[in-house]
Structures are given as C-alpha cells and as structure tokens.
Design an enzyme around this catalytic site. Structure first.
Site, short mmCIF file in Angstrom:
data_model
loop_
_atom_site.label_atom_id
_atom_site.label_comp_id
_atom_site.label_asym_id
_atom_site.label_seq_id
_atom_site.Cartn_x
_atom_site.Cartn_y
_atom_site.Cartn_z
N CYS A 105 10.70 -14.38 -7.34
CA CYS A 105 12.14 -14.31 -7.54
C CYS A 105 12.51 -13.44 -8.75
O CYS A 105 12.39 -12.23 -8.69
CB CYS A 105 12.73 -15.71 -7.61
SG CYS A 105 14.47 -15.71 -7.17
N HIS A 213 10.59 -19.30 -3.75
CA HIS A 213 10.15 -20.01 -4.94
C HIS A 213 10.20 -21.50 -4.67
O HIS A 213 9.91 -21.94 -3.57
CB HIS A 213 10.91 -19.58 -6.17
CG HIS A 213 12.39 -19.66 -6.07
ND1 HIS A 213 13.06 -20.84 -5.93
CD2 HIS A 213 13.31 -18.69 -6.10
CE1 HIS A 213 14.34 -20.57 -5.90
NE2 HIS A 213 14.54 -19.29 -5.99
N1 GLN Z 1 18.45 -14.15 -11.65
C1 GLN Z 1 17.96 -13.64 -10.41
C2 GLN Z 1 19.00 -13.63 -9.31
O1 GLN Z 1 19.91 -14.44 -9.31
C3 GLN Z 1 16.72 -14.42 -10.00
C4 GLN Z 1 17.01 -15.86 -9.71
C5 GLN Z 1 15.78 -16.69 -9.55
O2 GLN Z 1 14.72 -16.40 -10.11
N2 GLN Z 1 15.95 -17.77 -8.81
O3 GLN Z 1 18.90 -12.81 -8.42
#
Ligand code: GLN
Length: 259
Positions: A105, A213
């Site tokens: 992610c 994730h």
């Molecule tokens: N901040 C990133 C997004 O919103 C990744 C989010 C995450 O790792 N869940 O795309």
C-alpha cells in the site's frame, strides 16, 4: 498451525529488514512480519528481524527480505523524502542482487517515481516504472478512496497455474504502471491499482508491490511461503505445514471478496 514438530531445517536463517516500522505500519503490517517469523520457526529456519528508519542507512546485504508497510499520507511524506535521499541507492543494490522487497500500500506507492498529493509531489525510490496520484479530496473522509475486499489472480513462476491472493484495500492513490512495469496480478474482485485497468500491484525480479494489506500473509500463506523460499534462494518449495486454520482464513477472505 500450533507450535509443534519441526521438519528438516534447510540450514539457513531468514533475515528480514523492516523499513520505517513505527511509521509505515497501519493495518496489521506487524502481523505480516510475525507470520514470516512463525512459518520459518515452525520449519526450523532461523529468523532475524532488523529495522531502519528516518535518518538511518540501509545495508543492501543486511537482509534477504525488505519490508515496507502501509502508511497515512503524513507519515508517508516523511518516509518518502528519507527514502529518496538516504536509501534509494541501497534499495537499487538490493533489487540488483535479486533479494526480495515486499511493499504494501503506502510502501508500494513509494517504490515508484512519485506520489502526487494535490500540489505536492513526493519522490519515490524509482525502483519500478510507476507513479501514483491521489484522487481523493484530501479532506480525510472516504471520498474517492478505493476501499474493500479484493481478490487477484497471480502467476509468480512461469508455467505454474495462477493462484489467488485475497485481502483488503484502502487507498486514495491511483497507481499507474509505466510501459516497462508488469503488474503483480489481475483483479478478480475489487479495485486494484487504479480502478480502471484491471491490474493490481507490481512485480519486477524480487520486487513485489501490492495494495493488499491488512493481514495479507496470514490470509495467503502460500504467498508467504513463496516469499520465504525466494528470499532464501531455495530451489524446492518449503516443506508443508498443517495449514487447516490458514486455509480457512484464505477461504474466508475469498468469500468476503465475493469469489
Ligand atoms: N496514504 C496512501 C493512500 O491513501 C496509502 C494508504 C495505505 O497505506 N493504506 O493512498
């Protein structure tokens, strides 16, 4: 799988290095590391966990598997600049020697050229040919986010039948693969990289990036075992474990994704 009998040790130790574990760790990233540890130990394979964070260097030969978890935009911002300034060259050396890099992610987004957040463009490690643009309004609500259970079809080794990775995604960023990047898999259910092209994640040599994730590895232990095998450079698959509970977790994740 309860702690129990150990099969023949392949005679090695898996060395894992977590990048920014205190910042890039939303959604059970620590659990992914724990699962790797358990599946090694149950087989008599040693396990060593190290970490590197803001302001610290990265030893490209110091681990067999490097892990970057998910993160909120504000934590990602800190990590993006540190990664680009202090760790980019070392990560390229890791990739060149064929070690495994698993990025989930927010970590996945940092593998590419850039992550654009409104007016600001965060740098990436430029390990793979991709870029990410956040499509939500940045107001912290769910508008524009790609959220939900997801299942993708993956072929990790040529000639092998495709297998399913099932998990959960929650990202505001849309990731676009450049012409030289290959996806990790094909979306069966869910949104994937950008809700548009049907691809999920990226795969290049030992580099794997994915939006799946949460407990990615506990829900997909076949994938965890492949990571361990590949990171250790073993020709043969690892000896099987009693995975009754893990298979149930996988089946439930597939069911949740509507597969
Ligand atoms: N901040 C990133 C997004 O919103 C990744 C989010 C995450 O790792 N869940 O795309």
């Amino acid at each position: 799988m309860p702690e129990g009998e150990v099969t023949s040790p392949p005679g090695r130790e898996l060395r894992v290095c977590a990048l920014y574990p205190e910042l890039m760790n939303i959604y059970a990233d620590r659990g992914n590391l724990l699962l790797l540890e358990r599946r090694c130990r149950w087989r008599g394979i040693g396990f060593q966990l190290s970490s590197t964070s803001l302001g610290e260097g990265l030893d490209p030969d110091g681990a067999d598997l490097f892990y970057i978890g998910g993160g909120q935009d504000r934590d990602q911002r800190l990590c993006a600049y540190d990664l680009a300034e202090r760790k980019r060259d070392a990560l390229h050396a890791v990739a060149a020697r064929g070690a495994v890099i698993l990025a989930v992610c927010g970590g996945y987004q940092l593998l590419g050229h850039s992550y654009q957040l409104g007016e600001e463009t965060l740098p990436g490690a430029a390990l793979v040919d991709l870029w990410t643009v956040r499509a939500d309004n940045g107001g912290g609500d769910a508008a524009g986010r790609l959220i939900g259970n997801v299942a993708i079809e993956v072929t990790l080794e040529q000639g092998q039948p495709p297998a399913v990775l099932a998990g959960f995604e929650n990202h505001g960023g849309r990731t676009h693969l450049g012409s030289s990047a290959r996806p990790l898999g094909r979306v069966l259910r869910g949104h994937g990289n950008n809700d548009h092209d049907g691809y999920e994640g990226v795969r290049d040599r030992g580099i794997i990036g994915t939006y799946l994730h949460g407990p990615l590895l506990p829900k997909n232990v076949w994938f965890a075992d492949w990571l361990i095998q590949t990171a250790l450079g073993l020709e043969q698959p690892l000896p099987p474990l009693d995975d009754e509970l893990e298979q149930r977790a996988h089946a439930e994740a597939r069911r949740a994704a509507g597969l």
